[in-house]
Design an enzyme around this catalytic site. Structure first.
Site, PDB file in Angstrom:
ATOM      1  N   HIS A 197       0.781  -1.174   0.034  1.00 48.88           N
ATOM      2  CA  HIS A 197       0.130   0.008  -0.143  1.00 48.88           C
ATOM      3  C   HIS A 197       0.859   1.191   0.047  1.00 48.88           C
ATOM      4  O   HIS A 197       0.499   2.325   0.654  1.00 48.88           O
ATOM      5  CB  HIS A 197      -0.955  -0.041   1.219  1.00 48.88           C
ATOM      6  CG  HIS A 197      -1.863  -1.027   1.115  1.00 48.88           C
ATOM      7  ND1 HIS A 197      -2.375  -1.534  -0.100  1.00 48.88           N
ATOM      8  CD2 HIS A 197      -2.615  -1.694   2.149  1.00 48.88           C
ATOM      9  CE1 HIS A 197      -3.339  -2.440   0.084  1.00 48.88           C
ATOM     10  NE2 HIS A 197      -3.455  -2.550   1.308  1.00 48.88           N
ATOM     11  N   HIS A 215      -9.259   2.184  -0.016  1.00 46.73           N
ATOM     12  CA  HIS A 215      -9.328   1.039   0.990  1.00 46.73           C
ATOM     13  C   HIS A 215     -10.572   1.055   1.941  1.00 46.73           C
ATOM     14  O   HIS A 215     -10.455   0.787   3.101  1.00 46.73           O
ATOM     15  CB  HIS A 215      -8.316   0.930   1.741  1.00 46.73           C
ATOM     16  CG  HIS A 215      -7.743  -0.537   2.152  1.00 46.73           C
ATOM     17  ND1 HIS A 215      -8.334  -0.935   3.256  1.00 46.73           N
ATOM     18  CD2 HIS A 215      -6.680  -1.523   1.863  1.00 46.73           C
ATOM     19  CE1 HIS A 215      -7.955  -2.026   3.413  1.00 46.73           C
ATOM     20  NE2 HIS A 215      -6.907  -2.471   2.680  1.00 46.73           N
ATOM     21  N   GLU A 239     -11.325  -3.497  -3.157  1.00 47.09           N
ATOM     22  CA  GLU A 239     -10.367  -2.439  -3.740  1.00 47.09           C
ATOM     23  C   GLU A 239      -9.923  -2.680  -5.099  1.00 47.09           C
ATOM     24  O   GLU A 239      -8.960  -3.681  -5.477  1.00 47.09           O
ATOM     25  CB  GLU A 239      -8.883  -2.754  -2.842  1.00 47.09           C
ATOM     26  CG  GLU A 239      -9.197  -2.940  -1.307  1.00 47.09           C
ATOM     27  CD  GLU A 239      -7.944  -3.542  -0.660  1.00 47.09           C
ATOM     28  OE1 GLU A 239      -6.941  -3.170  -0.916  1.00 47.09           O
ATOM     29  OE2 GLU A 239      -8.390  -4.278   0.113  1.00 47.09           O
TER      30      GLU A 239
END
Length: 382
Positions: free
Chosen positions: A137, A210, A347
């Site tokens: 991420h 997210h 996502e």
């Protein structure tokens, strides 16, 4: 050919008496628009804002320019009651302290990159590692930890446009990357997210959001939710959840969501090694349609509230995460305990670890080209 007058009048009267195709449209309950308020102050004196977007149907979305978090999102149940449908915290201080990615912009690269390394144009790059020995991420100071510049767009479909310059070398990535993300609350109770980026040097990019969705209105976990994903394959991983490089058909497996399937049906099936690796679902599903066309990718239905969410995207895949690692002692907005599997994520993205798998769709962005993707989360009832 001319119809007799009485027939024409009859048809006219019939058309007037017919119900409109918008008969079930949301009933306006508030004035559409956008409001900006102070969300909080950094230790160095900088301030973060909170943008409240409202449509005429009664839906409200709150976005902060710190990390681009979706702080709040409401949607009506089958009785028309607006309730929270995304997990979030109450104060800016809680976001600054850190959350389990409750709705931020994720970048430069959503999901995992093995060992925090990749090679591009013959040069190896080393990224920050923050997931065992891997990068996830965007790193510990990814886009979710940055203060973005914000511009508002008022009107019946209010929007906020967030911009950020990720400098060459940030978290180990090459190139000065100019990013803008636009959140739009549409009249039809859909939250649209448009991502756009350019670079001055070849780099890799895989942006997503997210958000954790809970369509019960924070009254129950997500195990009774019926999920549909239009995916023909999924990506098996190793025990660190790095893709093996294989695309495996979902048919005949616990990963087949082509027909609406209750999340809890197979989530604890530890006879499946992939379920063991993810402690539930934490896998990338490859859409049957991997084109860049905007298409329906997934749906979620919560039977008690009647809420129904459709997810449209231009991306080739989606990571389904079922909140397997949420802490039972985490308390969010309105004092709600966000226990394990209290929210699910869809996502939208390219494949994880793509820079290390030549057979995966490329995530390379070069100078002179633009990165452009769109994802829409649309809420209704049934």
């Amino acid at each position: 050919m001319k119809f007799p007058v009485f027939i024409s009048l009859s048809l006219l009267l019939l058309s007037i008496s017919m119900p409109s195709s918008h008969a079930n449209s949301p009933i306006p309950t508030q004035k559409a628009g956008i409001e900006k308020t102070l969300f909080g102050t950094f230790p160095d004196g900088r301030t973060a804002d909170l943008f409240t977007l409202k449509n005429a149907a009664g839906m409200t979305v709150q976005i902060t320019n710190y990390g681009g978090y979706i702080v709040s999102c409401t949607a009506p149940n089958k009785a028309g009651k607006q309730e929270e449908v995304t997990l979030g915290m109450t104060t800016f201080a809680e976001y600054l302290k850190g959350t389990p990615n409750f709705g931020p912009i994720v970048g430069r690269y959503g999901n995992r990159i093995a060992k925090g390394k990749f090679t591009l144009d013959g040069q190896e790059y080393t990224l920050a590692t923050n997931n065992r020995k891997n990068h996830i991420h965007g790193g510990p100071k990814g886009f979710d930890k940055q203060l973005w510049t914000a511009k508002t767009v008022d009107g019946n479909e209010p929007a906020v446009v967030l911009t950020y310059l990720s400098k060459d070398g940030e978290e180990g990535y090459p190139g000065n990357l100019s990013v803008d993300v636009k959140y739009t609350l549409q009249k039809d109770n859909a939250l649209r997210i448009d991502y756009h980026a350019t670079t001055d040097k070849a780099t890799v990019i895989n942006l997503t959001n997210h958000a954790y969705f809970n369509l019960s209105g924070m009254k129950d976990d997500i195990l009774n939710n019926e999920v549909m994903i239009r995916a023909s394959n999924y990506l098996p991983t190793n025990d660190e959840q790095i893709p093996t490089g294989e695309l495996k058909p979902v048919a005949g497996t616990v990963f087949d969501f082509n027909k609406p399937t209750v999340v809890g049906a197979h989530i604890n099936d530890t006879t499946d090694v992939q379920i063991r690796y993810g402690s539930g679902y934490d896998h990338c599903f490859v859409f049957t349609d991997t084109s860049s066309a905007l298409k329906l990718g997934a749906t979620v239905y919560e039977p008690t509230s009647g809420r129904f969410m459709e997810m449209y995207t231009t991306e080739p895949a989606v990571q389904l995460y079922t909140g397997n690692h949420l802490s039972n002692n985490l308390v969010g907005k309105n004092g709600v305990q966000f226990r394990r599997r209290f929210g699910l994520c869809l996502e939208t993205q390219h494949f994880p670890d793509s820079p290390n798998h030549p057979n995966f769709p490329s995530t390379v962005l070069r100078p002179g080209k633009a990165y452009q993707t769109t994802t829409i989360y649309k809420f209704s009832v049934k």
